[in-house]
Structures are given as structure tokens and as C-alpha cells.
Scaffold this motif. Sequence first.
Motif, mmCIF file in Angstrom:
data_model
loop_
_atom_site.group_PDB
_atom_site.id
_atom_site.type_symbol
_atom_site.label_atom_id
_atom_site.label_comp_id
_atom_site.label_asym_id
_atom_site.label_seq_id
_atom_site.Cartn_x
_atom_site.Cartn_y
_atom_site.Cartn_z
ATOM 1 N N ALA A 86 0.825 -1.205 0.000
ATOM 2 C CA ALA A 86 0.000 0.000 0.000
ATOM 3 C C ALA A 86 0.864 1.261 0.000
ATOM 4 C CB ALA A 86 -0.928 -0.011 1.218
ATOM 5 N N HIS A 138 0.860 3.912 -3.152
ATOM 6 C CA HIS A 138 0.484 5.300 -2.838
ATOM 7 C C HIS A 138 1.581 6.270 -3.265
ATOM 8 C CE1 HIS A 138 -0.790 8.789 -0.484
ATOM 9 N NE2 HIS A 138 0.404 8.778 0.089
ATOM 10 N N ARG A 139 2.837 5.903 -3.036
ATOM 11 C CA ARG A 139 3.941 6.826 -3.291
ATOM 12 C C ARG A 139 4.229 7.049 -4.768
ATOM 13 N NH1 ARG A 139 7.871 4.695 1.658
ATOM 14 N NH2 ARG A 139 6.663 5.711 3.336
ATOM 15 N N SER A 170 -0.839 6.477 -6.936
ATOM 16 C CA SER A 170 -2.122 5.797 -7.074
ATOM 17 C C SER A 170 -3.032 6.056 -5.877
ATOM 18 C CB SER A 170 -1.918 4.287 -7.236
ATOM 19 O OG SER A 170 -1.626 3.958 -8.566
ATOM 20 N N ASN A 171 -4.312 6.032 -6.160
ATOM 21 C CA ASN A 171 -5.323 6.054 -5.119
ATOM 22 C C ASN A 171 -5.451 4.637 -4.574
ATOM 23 O OD1 ASN A 171 -8.098 5.571 -4.101
ATOM 24 N ND2 ASN A 171 -8.346 7.749 -4.506
ATOM 25 N N VAL A 172 -5.139 4.456 -3.289
ATOM 26 C CA VAL A 172 -5.062 3.123 -2.694
ATOM 27 C C VAL A 172 -6.140 2.970 -1.624
ATOM 28 C CG1 VAL A 172 -3.590 1.513 -1.407
ATOM 29 C CG2 VAL A 172 -2.583 3.027 -3.132
ATOM 30 N N GLU A 220 0.727 9.127 5.950
ATOM 31 C CA GLU A 220 0.575 9.472 4.540
ATOM 32 C C GLU A 220 -0.886 9.412 4.084
ATOM 33 O OE1 GLU A 220 3.424 7.618 1.960
ATOM 34 O OE2 GLU A 220 5.056 7.876 3.402
ATOM 35 N N VAL A 276 -3.145 7.080 3.841
ATOM 36 C CA VAL A 276 -3.624 6.017 2.960
ATOM 37 C C VAL A 276 -4.904 5.450 3.567
ATOM 38 C CG1 VAL A 276 -3.105 3.791 1.914
ATOM 39 C CG2 VAL A 276 -1.278 5.479 2.235
#
Length: 484
Positions: free
Chosen positions: A35, A39-40, A43-45, A188, A190
Motif C-alpha cells: 500500500a 500510494h507513493r 495511485s489512489n489506494v 501518509e 492512505v
Amino acid sequence: MSNESLSVDVATVPRWDRVADVIVVGAGVAGTCAALEAHRVGSNVLVIERASGGGGASSLSQGIFYLGGGTAVQQACDYDDNAEEMYKFLRASTSTRNDDALRHFCDNSAAHFEWLEAQGVPFERRAFKGKAVHVNTGEGLLFTGNEKVWPFCDEAVPAPRGHQTRASKKKTGGAAAMEALLAMLEAEHVPAIYDSQVTALVTCSEGRVVGVRVRQARTEIYVEARKGVILAAGSFNCNAQMTRECFPIIAKYGIPLGIPSNDGAGIVLGRSVGGVLINMDGVIATGSIYPPADLVKGIIVNKNGERFVAEDVYHGRLAYFIERQPDHAAYLIIDSEIFEYPKHGKHRLVDGWDTVGEMEVGLGLPHEALSKTLTKYNLDAGKGADTCFQKHADWLKPLDKAPFAAFDISITSSEYYYIALGGLSTNVNGQVLDCDGNPILGLYAVGACTAHFPATGAEYASGLSLGPGSFFGRIAGRHAAQIG
């Protein structure tokens, strides 16, 4: 396992309740790393976890990551290691057919260690010099496999590669590692949903995985995955039916290491869309005779009074060979000079005897069988060379100081804890493979729901779950986000 874990055609989905680029199923070490990386790279996770919080079985572990190739901890502890020696050892000691993935793991292992530390996972620059399963005294580096054991010590230069996250008497290393990784996930921002179980993968007419069905307390929702779904739902250790079918002896007498949600859900999900399962009979069981380390100087015999393995092997390798003896039985034979009780396994002290002949009778062994075995062993030990099984000279001593004692270390009577090693077949990018070896588009699997590098306990080294799990979690996260 519920029969609801089936694939669903996208045409039957009533609505998409949520949309993400990448869906990660499970918030253990592999899922969390996947994840973060997805994310980094933009992308939308969305992380979907069955439990009420993250951590999974990884939090209950000792936090040992098998890593090498010249990590900062290895260097600080004056151990010379490189990627080639690491690869040579793992290539010699495991039967994995995924050589590309094995090579990639070894070549990038030291860099992965740096990444873990950058996430706040704590490792001490101290090495444990003795023989132990794990430590709670803070050391960050241990020998956790068969690196020093013949024939592997002839195949590659031995080096310690068990990097244990800082542990204490109050907190396991696994808990410390997961606290750091989950904190990074939260920092972050997420998104994650908990108390939510994925019960089906959604596929389109081309066979691509495009989403998941999720059961929550009072409702059922569908989440679309625009790029991919990453299964990181753990092992099947706690699925009694699956373990009985795959490794009946260990499942009957052993104790699973895991959490209730380690029921094979991810494996069943992957299989429902054509994912291939491999090495499902693989299991590593542990009921170590050490510590104390001096017990390794004893000998281990079966019911015929015969040795069958070098006693200095890693505890998972020992259990593998014990299971294959008559009645899955074995005895640890020691003399008064090294007598102590094993700290693990709850191995039963059978008795003590003044002579080897009395010990034979007491253990019900064939007449003079143990006497012949000990005579041969003591002769070898006196010369410093085990000609039968090549036990290292450090652990050789004649067993001639009466009285003698025996511990029953049989699979059927001791406490052997186990983890399963089989699962979904994947490629170097973490993509799940079908029966023809082709990737199933949109579907990835990482961690304990995939087949490990070691196919059996004889091949295992502590840390070969968390190390590759976290490493390939990162790879799958990036690949799904960038390519899908």
C-alpha cells in the motif's frame, strides 16, 4: 471458509460503492508495504482488512527479516556478505522454481533493509553470537538458518542474515515493525477500512480482475479497482480442513502459528479466478532443542537407535526429518556434562540412566543399537569429524560422562508450532499466475498467501516470510500502480 469466496462477473455488480486505483486486501507486513509503495507512485489506494486494526500475524511474530548482501547491520557487526553469496546459499538450500524472483530478492536485499529502516523499523547494530531461535535482548542480527550446516556451508560463505526488529520482554519484534509501518501508512493518509472481509473478486469478460465484493457488519459493498487488486490476506495455518489435507501429521499433532483470519481466504480468492497453487504440502514446524546451545552437542536418534540428521541444523530442518522417522519419533541423547532442559518445545525428560545399555532398555530400542551408534559417534567426536552427518566440529564432544539422559522430542508428544509454506504461484512482479504460467491481469498476491521460496521445513530459515513478504509487497504495489 465460506462458499461465498467465489468470483463475480462485473455484469452482475449492482453498483460500485467505492473506487480505487489499487486495492490491498490485508494489512500485515506485505500488504502495508504494498500500500505504501502504490500510494507513493501516485495511485489512489484502499486497504481492506478483516480485523479491527492492522498488523495481522506479522505483529505476533518475532520480527525477523531474512536480508543480506551487505546490510548496514552486517557491516557494523563485521560480517562480510554480498548478494552473490546470499543467492548461492538460498539457491542451494531451497527448491524454488522462481529463480528470477530469488535473484532479484538477493540483489536488492540490502537496499530493502535501508527502506525498512527509513520507515522507522528499528534494528540494533549488534549481533547475537550464540545459537537461538530468536532473542529478546535487543540484538539485531542472528544466524537463523542452515548457513553453517553441511552441505550449504560448502556452497556459500556463511553469514548471519536474520535481521530481528528490536524486541523486548514486553514487545515482540513483529509488533515493533508493524507499529512503524502502520504509523507511516497513517501519516501518509492512505485510506483503510476495517472489520471488512473481501468475499469475492470481480472479473470482466476478458478475465481481468476489476474489483472486489466486501462484507461488512450490516451491509455488502462493491469496490472497483481501476488498476489492480493485491491479495495480502495471510496464510491458511488456522484452516483445519486445509491443513489436514495438505500436511496431515503436523496438522494433527502441531499447533498453528497465526491468527484466526489466517484461514486461506486470499488463497481461495486467487484460486477462484484461475490462480495456481503450489507447494501446498509445505510446512515448517518448530520445537527447537536449543537454547541452551550445549544440547546441540547431544545426538538425536529414532526408534531404531540410529542417527538420521546432523544435530546442529536449523530447528525447522530438524522437525522435517523427525516427521519422516518411524512413528514420527525421536530422542535427544545427552550426558551429565551437557544436561539441561530445552527451553522450547516442552520436550519430556524420559529418564536418566547410569549406562547406555540401561538407556536402550528404558527407551525400548533394539538391543545394542544405541550402543553402536554412540560408539561410532564418540570415536568421530574424539577426532573432531562427524563422518556420518558432518555436524560442525564446534558441536562435537564424546558423550561419555554418565549418567545419561534422554528427552522425547517426537512430533507426536512435543509442542511443534507450524506455519504453512504453500500458496498462490506468482512471478517476480507479484502477479498471480494461471495454469499456463501467464499472469492473471489485475491480480497480485504477496506474503503468506503465496508460495514461499522454501518448499519445506528442511529449506526454511527464520525471516523468509517477513523478508520476501515485505520486499515483494513493495514490488507488487509499484507494479500495480504503474502498469496494472
